[in-house]
Design a protein around this motif. Sequence first.
Motif, PDB file in Angstrom:
ATOM      1  N   LEU A  71      41.240  47.513  41.701  1.00  0.00           N
ATOM      2  CA  LEU A  71      40.679  46.307  41.046  1.00  0.00           C
ATOM      3  C   LEU A  71      41.056  46.229  39.685  1.00  0.00           C
ATOM      4  CD1 LEU A  71      37.111  46.202  42.661  1.00  0.00           C
ATOM      5  CD2 LEU A  71      39.085  44.865  43.252  1.00  0.00           C
ATOM      6  N   SER A  72      41.301  45.282  39.078  1.00  0.00           N
ATOM      7  CA  SER A  72      41.384  45.051  37.531  1.00  0.00           C
ATOM      8  C   SER A  72      40.062  45.098  36.938  1.00  0.00           C
ATOM      9  CB  SER A  72      42.073  43.649  37.159  1.00  0.00           C
ATOM     10  OG  SER A  72      41.101  42.548  37.456  1.00  0.00           O
ATOM     11  N   VAL A  73      40.144  45.233  35.663  1.00  0.00           N
ATOM     12  CA  VAL A  73      38.947  45.378  34.841  1.00  0.00           C
ATOM     13  C   VAL A  73      37.956  44.012  35.088  1.00  0.00           C
ATOM     14  CG1 VAL A  73      37.895  45.770  32.655  1.00  0.00           C
ATOM     15  CG2 VAL A  73      39.782  46.868  33.079  1.00  0.00           C
ATOM     16  N   GLY A  74      38.545  43.057  34.941  1.00  0.00           N
ATOM     17  CA  GLY A  74      37.734  41.793  35.140  1.00  0.00           C
ATOM     18  C   GLY A  74      37.354  41.638  36.462  1.00  0.00           C
ATOM     19  N   GLN A  75      37.919  42.153  37.587  1.00  0.00           N
ATOM     20  CA  GLN A  75      37.128  42.132  39.122  1.00  0.00           C
ATOM     21  C   GLN A  75      36.418  42.971  39.096  1.00  0.00           C
ATOM     22  OE1 GLN A  75      41.056  42.999  40.992  1.00  0.00           O
ATOM     23  NE2 GLN A  75      41.421  41.010  41.522  1.00  0.00           N
ATOM     24  N   ARG A  76      36.364  44.385  38.616  1.00  0.00           N
ATOM     25  CA  ARG A  76      35.401  45.134  38.595  1.00  0.00           C
ATOM     26  C   ARG A  76      34.022  44.614  37.669  1.00  0.00           C
ATOM     27  NH1 ARG A  76      39.345  48.977  36.894  1.00  0.00           N
ATOM     28  NH2 ARG A  76      38.169  49.630  35.036  1.00  0.00           N
ATOM     29  N   GLN A  77      34.395  43.858  36.571  1.00  0.00           N
ATOM     30  CA  GLN A  77      33.329  43.237  35.830  1.00  0.00           C
ATOM     31  C   GLN A  77      32.409  42.302  36.558  1.00  0.00           C
ATOM     32  OE1 GLN A  77      34.357  41.170  32.458  1.00  0.00           O
ATOM     33  NE2 GLN A  77      33.009  42.447  31.172  1.00  0.00           N
ATOM     34  N   ARG A  78      33.082  41.557  37.627  1.00  0.00           N
ATOM     35  CA  ARG A  78      32.473  40.568  38.431  1.00  0.00           C
ATOM     36  C   ARG A  78      31.626  41.340  39.292  1.00  0.00           C
ATOM     37  NH1 ARG A  78      37.056  36.597  40.501  1.00  0.00           N
ATOM     38  NH2 ARG A  78      35.355  35.913  41.925  1.00  0.00           N
ATOM     39  N   VAL A  79      32.231  42.338  40.011  1.00  0.00           N
ATOM     40  CA  VAL A  79      31.352  43.003  41.039  1.00  0.00           C
ATOM     41  C   VAL A  79      30.103  43.623  40.616  1.00  0.00           C
ATOM     42  CG1 VAL A  79      31.684  45.142  42.646  1.00  0.00           C
ATOM     43  CG2 VAL A  79      33.466  43.600  42.180  1.00  0.00           C
ATOM     44  N   THR A  80      30.310  44.229  39.257  1.00  0.00           N
ATOM     45  CA  THR A  80      29.208  45.098  38.672  1.00  0.00           C
ATOM     46  C   THR A  80      28.066  43.905  38.262  1.00  0.00           C
ATOM     47  OG1 THR A  80      30.149  44.954  36.462  1.00  0.00           O
ATOM     48  CG2 THR A  80      30.434  46.909  37.756  1.00  0.00           C
ATOM     49  N   ILE A  81      28.449  42.568  38.001  1.00  0.00           N
ATOM     50  CA  ILE A  81      27.415  41.816  37.656  1.00  0.00           C
ATOM     51  C   ILE A  81      26.722  41.444  38.977  1.00  0.00           C
ATOM     52  CG2 ILE A  81      27.066  39.201  37.068  1.00  0.00           C
ATOM     53  CD1 ILE A  81      29.411  39.578  35.092  1.00  0.00           C
ATOM     54  N   VAL A  82      27.393  41.205  40.142  1.00  0.00           N
ATOM     55  CA  VAL A  82      26.822  40.945  41.371  1.00  0.00           C
ATOM     56  C   VAL A  82      25.924  42.050  41.761  1.00  0.00           C
ATOM     57  CG1 VAL A  82      27.381  40.620  43.832  1.00  0.00           C
ATOM     58  CG2 VAL A  82      28.925  39.612  42.183  1.00  0.00           C
ATOM     59  N   PHE A  87      27.992  33.645  47.374  1.00  0.00           N
ATOM     60  CA  PHE A  87      27.610  32.968  46.194  1.00  0.00           C
ATOM     61  C   PHE A  87      28.368  33.259  44.968  1.00  0.00           C
ATOM     62  CE2 PHE A  87      24.572  32.896  42.367  1.00  0.00           C
ATOM     63  CZ  PHE A  87      24.304  31.724  42.232  1.00  0.00           C
ATOM     64  N   TRP A  88      28.887  34.376  44.697  1.00  0.00           N
ATOM     65  CA  TRP A  88      29.370  34.973  43.461  1.00  0.00           C
ATOM     66  C   TRP A  88      30.825  34.678  43.343  1.00  0.00           C
ATOM     67  CZ3 TRP A  88      27.208  35.961  38.696  1.00  0.00           C
ATOM     68  CH2 TRP A  88      25.889  35.969  38.832  1.00  0.00           C
ATOM     69  N   HIS A  89      31.667  34.207  44.623  1.00  0.00           N
ATOM     70  CA  HIS A  89      32.979  34.026  45.029  1.00  0.00           C
ATOM     71  C   HIS A  89      33.712  35.281  45.113  1.00  0.00           C
ATOM     72  CE1 HIS A  89      32.086  29.821  44.242  1.00  0.00           C
ATOM     73  NE2 HIS A  89      31.489  30.117  43.085  1.00  0.00           N
ATOM     74  N   ILE A  90      33.016  36.338  45.538  1.00  0.00           N
ATOM     75  CA  ILE A  90      33.893  37.707  45.868  1.00  0.00           C
ATOM     76  C   ILE A  90      34.588  37.543  46.825  1.00  0.00           C
ATOM     77  CG2 ILE A  90      33.532  40.185  46.305  1.00  0.00           C
ATOM     78  CD1 ILE A  90      32.969  38.999  43.068  1.00  0.00           C
ATOM     79  N   PRO A  91      35.870  37.661  46.890  1.00  0.00           N
ATOM     80  CA  PRO A  91      36.756  37.487  48.247  1.00  0.00           C
ATOM     81  C   PRO A  91      36.441  38.680  49.316  1.00  0.00           C
ATOM     82  CG  PRO A  91      38.207  37.216  46.460  1.00  0.00           C
ATOM     83  CD  PRO A  91      36.762  37.665  45.927  1.00  0.00           C
ATOM     84  N   ASP A 123      39.037  35.818  33.012  1.00  0.00           N
ATOM     85  CA  ASP A 123      39.898  34.637  32.637  1.00  0.00           C
ATOM     86  C   ASP A 123      38.838  33.502  32.378  1.00  0.00           C
ATOM     87  OD1 ASP A 123      40.085  33.161  35.285  1.00  0.00           O
ATOM     88  OD2 ASP A 123      40.486  35.266  35.733  1.00  0.00           O
ATOM     89  N   PRO A 124      39.383  32.503  31.598  1.00  0.00           N
ATOM     90  CA  PRO A 124      38.587  31.152  31.559  1.00  0.00           C
ATOM     91  C   PRO A 124      37.828  30.659  32.854  1.00  0.00           C
ATOM     92  CG  PRO A 124      40.149  31.209  30.362  1.00  0.00           C
ATOM     93  CD  PRO A 124      40.737  32.078  30.981  1.00  0.00           C
ATOM     94  N   GLU A 125      38.531  30.730  34.173  1.00  0.00           N
ATOM     95  CA  GLU A 125      38.024  30.042  35.240  1.00  0.00           C
ATOM     96  C   GLU A 125      36.595  31.113  35.812  1.00  0.00           C
ATOM     97  OE1 GLU A 125      39.446  28.665  39.651  1.00  0.00           O
ATOM     98  OE2 GLU A 125      40.767  29.503  38.259  1.00  0.00           O
ATOM     99  N   SER A 126      37.170  32.258  35.817  1.00  0.00           N
ATOM    100  CA  SER A 126      36.246  33.351  36.305  1.00  0.00           C
ATOM    101  C   SER A 126      35.042  33.439  35.333  1.00  0.00           C
ATOM    102  CB  SER A 126      36.676  34.687  36.437  1.00  0.00           C
ATOM    103  OG  SER A 126      38.068  34.811  37.287  1.00  0.00           O
ATOM    104  N   ALA A 127      35.107  33.338  34.117  1.00  0.00           N
ATOM    105  CA  ALA A 127      34.204  33.348  33.248  1.00  0.00           C
ATOM    106  C   ALA A 127      33.084  32.300  33.489  1.00  0.00           C
ATOM    107  CB  ALA A 127      34.582  33.159  31.774  1.00  0.00           C
ATOM    108  N   GLN A 128      33.757  30.916  33.762  1.00  0.00           N
ATOM    109  CA  GLN A 128      33.150  29.848  33.962  1.00  0.00           C
ATOM    110  C   GLN A 128      32.033  29.960  35.418  1.00  0.00           C
ATOM    111  OE1 GLN A 128      32.626  26.973  31.712  1.00  0.00           O
ATOM    112  NE2 GLN A 128      30.956  26.804  33.200  1.00  0.00           N
ATOM    113  N   ARG A 129      32.855  30.419  36.101  1.00  0.00           N
ATOM    114  CA  ARG A 129      32.026  30.881  37.628  1.00  0.00           C
ATOM    115  C   ARG A 129      30.864  31.626  37.334  1.00  0.00           C
ATOM    116  NH1 ARG A 129      36.680  31.911  42.316  1.00  0.00           N
ATOM    117  NH2 ARG A 129      37.221  29.677  42.667  1.00  0.00           N
ATOM    118  N   VAL A 130      31.024  32.905  36.482  1.00  0.00           N
ATOM    119  CA  VAL A 130      30.005  33.490  36.314  1.00  0.00           C
ATOM    120  C   VAL A 130      28.994  33.033  35.504  1.00  0.00           C
ATOM    121  CG1 VAL A 130      29.359  35.690  34.818  1.00  0.00           C
ATOM    122  CG2 VAL A 130      31.208  35.690  36.344  1.00  0.00           C
ATOM    123  N   LEU A 131      29.215  32.096  34.542  1.00  0.00           N
ATOM    124  CA  LEU A 131      28.240  31.442  33.642  1.00  0.00           C
ATOM    125  C   LEU A 131      27.276  30.435  34.751  1.00  0.00           C
ATOM    126  CD1 LEU A 131      29.969  30.971  30.436  1.00  0.00           C
ATOM    127  CD2 LEU A 131      28.298  32.637  30.838  1.00  0.00           C
TER     128      LEU A 131
END
Length: 220
Positions: free
Chosen positions: A139-150, A124-128, A170-178
């Motif tokens: 993991l990058s900071v942005g990748q860790r941020q996505r994981v902690t939201i999940v 659902f959250w597009h985590i590879p 990045d803009p694409e990842s931010a849009q996916r999260v929103l």
Amino acid sequence: MPPLITLSAVSTTDLSGLDPLLTDISFTVNPGDRLGIEGPSGAGKSTLLRLLNRLQERSGGHIIYQNQPLESYPVPHLRRQIMLVPQEPKLLDMTVETSLLYALQLGKIPPREAKRRVTEACDFWHIPPDWLDRNELTLSVGQRQRVTIVRGAIVQPRVLLLDEPTSALDPESAQRVLDCLTTLNHRDKLTVIMVNHHPDHLRQFAHRIIRLESGRVMET
């Protein structure tokens, strides 16, 4: 329908007890709300989120959750109901998969069900899939941020508190999260309270926005 959360003249101070961090904060949050909180650095935005799941305590006023004082709920139960995803993402020296499973184990979810939820959440959250065996050092900071939201969403809280959830994306990842948050809000009636320094993200996502300045509500 009564409000889900009501804050009435809520105040709190720093550790010295002398300097106010928030003063006379009053507003309501309805079930299924998407509430944005904005303001300059030091305005009290993160402090407000911590008050809502008792990582910090108020010094005055009242907070009501589901018609009961916030303090009437056992803290572990409250924090599963009102889940805070902090700004600084941490995986606690675990792999991505172990970190997600651990969040479910704390809620006493059976192992087979927990594994199923992790698989569904990553899709659902597009985590590879190749992230699952990686830890925070790889993991990058942005990748860790996505994981902690999940990790915050996977326990299916009633309220999700997000502190700068798109700051490192990045803009694409931010849009996916929103987009994912909007889907959960519509599908599961998830209530979301989001602090964000990106005005465009808040205005795209939030039903309404509260502006804090110097620990006070200046505008809604």
